[in-house]
Scaffold this motif. Structure first.
Motif, mmCIF file in Angstrom:
data_model
loop_
_atom_site.group_PDB
_atom_site.id
_atom_site.type_symbol
_atom_site.label_atom_id
_atom_site.label_comp_id
_atom_site.label_asym_id
_atom_site.label_seq_id
_atom_site.Cartn_x
_atom_site.Cartn_y
_atom_site.Cartn_z
ATOM 1 N N VAL A 64 1.043 -1.047 -0.033
ATOM 2 C CA VAL A 64 -0.026 -0.180 -0.112
ATOM 3 C C VAL A 64 0.922 1.345 0.145
ATOM 4 O O VAL A 64 0.554 2.142 -0.635
ATOM 5 N N VAL A 65 1.871 1.135 0.762
ATOM 6 C CA VAL A 65 2.898 2.425 0.834
ATOM 7 C C VAL A 65 3.582 2.669 -0.584
ATOM 8 O O VAL A 65 3.825 3.648 -1.112
ATOM 9 N N GLN A 66 3.880 1.408 -1.067
ATOM 10 C CA GLN A 66 4.522 1.537 -2.244
ATOM 11 C C GLN A 66 3.631 2.167 -3.386
ATOM 12 O O GLN A 66 4.128 3.013 -4.257
ATOM 13 N N PHE A 67 2.180 1.843 -3.596
ATOM 14 C CA PHE A 67 1.359 2.382 -4.421
ATOM 15 C C PHE A 67 1.297 4.071 -4.194
ATOM 16 O O PHE A 67 1.473 4.694 -5.301
ATOM 17 N N TYR A 68 1.246 4.556 -3.027
ATOM 18 C CA TYR A 68 1.232 5.805 -2.716
ATOM 19 C C TYR A 68 2.440 6.645 -3.092
ATOM 20 O O TYR A 68 2.665 7.761 -3.452
ATOM 21 N N VAL A 69 3.480 6.025 -2.616
ATOM 22 C CA VAL A 69 4.988 6.445 -3.270
ATOM 23 C C VAL A 69 5.133 6.516 -4.670
ATOM 24 O O VAL A 69 5.468 7.728 -5.326
ATOM 25 N N GLU A 70 4.969 5.352 -5.521
ATOM 26 C CA GLU A 70 5.028 5.724 -6.988
ATOM 27 C C GLU A 70 3.953 6.849 -7.385
ATOM 28 O O GLU A 70 4.389 7.390 -8.478
ATOM 29 N N ARG A 71 2.839 6.816 -6.749
ATOM 30 C CA ARG A 71 1.894 7.922 -7.200
ATOM 31 C C ARG A 71 2.574 9.254 -7.117
ATOM 32 O O ARG A 71 2.105 9.975 -7.982
ATOM 33 N N TYR A 72 3.006 9.466 -6.021
ATOM 34 C CA TYR A 72 3.685 10.692 -5.691
ATOM 35 C C TYR A 72 4.855 11.031 -6.788
ATOM 36 O O TYR A 72 4.931 11.977 -7.261
ATOM 37 N N ARG A 96 4.171 12.157 -10.445
ATOM 38 C CA ARG A 96 3.765 13.409 -10.733
ATOM 39 C C ARG A 96 4.664 14.352 -11.974
ATOM 40 O O ARG A 96 5.762 14.113 -11.565
ATOM 41 N N THR A 143 -6.577 6.224 -6.808
ATOM 42 C CA THR A 143 -6.627 5.570 -5.417
ATOM 43 C C THR A 143 -7.740 4.638 -5.350
ATOM 44 O O THR A 143 -8.725 4.704 -6.052
ATOM 45 N N GLN A 200 -10.938 6.379 -4.750
ATOM 46 C CA GLN A 200 -11.307 6.875 -5.942
ATOM 47 C C GLN A 200 -11.946 5.854 -6.957
ATOM 48 O O GLN A 200 -13.037 5.879 -7.676
#
Length: 342
Positions: free
Chosen positions: A300-308, A311, A320, A323
């Motif tokens: 889960v942390v990986q998903f948000y780091v990759e999403r960050y 950009r 997400t 969403q």
């Protein structure tokens, strides 16, 4: 302005259908072949049928249902004992040690990997050779061998000293006082992790377009500033998913510290299994579920780091899970409204 050839034909067909009796007009409009005579905007769009997809879906659902049924109904798993052991203090204490070892080893391993990657990319031949030898050595030796060797390191070297080679020693200290079980586990995992992290970081740096390096050099920026502010942030898009794989492997690799007398999660399960041999299977299930929880949290942390870090590299950021759920719910509501209107 002249109309395209097909427009007149479509208009004539529409006029004929309008002038025909109601029964005949209904038959024509309900006939699929009459769609070819109507304008494109009035023709129905039929979804493509995919029977193979439905067959595969049914097979997968049946297979999953069989697995769930076997897990829930087989008395061999002893789910009542699983619930008893899942939150026991002995298990939670081992879980805390696993988290501590994994966190310290991940940070130290990543820092060591960055230094080794810079050594591999350095123009200094000595640094390149030393970094390559380190990576080659620790990627070749099994982790359990490294841990056992460090655990028995005091038998080879009673004392350690810092000073001039082949000369006087400035500082001397007892190695056995420093080599606690936690220190041995963290050092062993960090040394092993740094070798793999170095190749992950080096691959990420090499994935950055060469034009970025040339543009940074053309601006006259210092080498350190080029790496920390231009190259490395772009390399993180490639480093993150690969290093997270290493991090997940590190979390599972902490189970080996049991062999250096450190009672982590797996060590606690092994100890409890020796004391209560009838609960070996539920205890192993407890360890399995906790490892699944830890690795899922990392994902889960990986998903948000990759999403960050995505950009500026993609036109639209990946949605997400929240969403996605909102979009799916909105589509379901719209479909239900359309069906109710019909």
């Amino acid at each position: 302005m002249s109309e395209p050839p097909g427009a007149a034909v479509s208009l004539d067909a529409a006029v004929k259908i309008a002038d025909a009796p109601s029964s005949e007009r209904k038959a024509r409009t309900s006939d699929p072949e009459s769609d070819n005579e109507r304008p494109l905007t009035a023709q129905r769009v039929l979804p493509l049928r995919r029977p193979g997809r439905w067959i595969v879906t049914v097979v997968v659902l049946v297979f999953v249902a069989q697995i769930i049924h076997g897990l829930t109904t087989n008395p061999f798993y002893q789910w009542d004992r699983f619930r008893y052991w899942f939150l026991r203090p002995a298990i939670l204490d081992g879980l805390v040690i696993t988290l501590e070892v994994a966190a310290l080893s991940a940070v130290l391993g990543l820092l060591g990997g960055i230094l080794l990657a810079l050594g591999r990319l350095s123009g200094n031949p000595v640094l390149r050779a030393a970094s390559w030898v380190y990576i080659w050595l620790f990627r070749s030796i099994p982790l359990i061998v490294v841990l056992i060797f460090l655990y028995n390191f005091s038998a080879l070297y009673k004392t350690l000293s810092l000073g001039v080679p082949f000369g006087p020693a400035f500082f001397t200290f007892d190695e056995s006082k420093l080599a606690t079980d936690m220190a041995v586990a963290v050092v062993g995992l960090s040394l092993n992790e740094a070798a793999y992290a170095a190749e992950v970081v080096r691959g990420g740096v090499l994935s950055v377009d060469q034009g970025q390096h040339e543009a940074a050099a053309a601006l006259g920026l210092p080498k350190g500033y080029q790496f920390t502010r231009i190259v490395f942030p772009q390399a993180l898009r490639s480093i993150t998913p690969n290093y997270v794989n290493q991090l997940i492997g590190l979390i599972k690799g902490t189970s080996l510290v049991f062999y250096v007398s450190l009672l982590d999660l797996f060590g606690s399960v092994q100890t409890m299994g020796s004391t209560y041999p009838g609960d070996i299977v539920p205890l192993l299930l407890v360890a399995t579920v906790w490892y699944l929880i830890l690795t899922s949290a990392v994902s889960v942390v990986q998903f948000y780091v990759e999403r960050y870090f995505a950009r500026g590299a993609t036109r639209t950021l990946p949605p997400t899970p929240l969403q996605k759920a909102r979009t799916g719910l909105a589509e379901l509501r719209a479909r239900l409204r359309r069906e109710a209107a019909v």
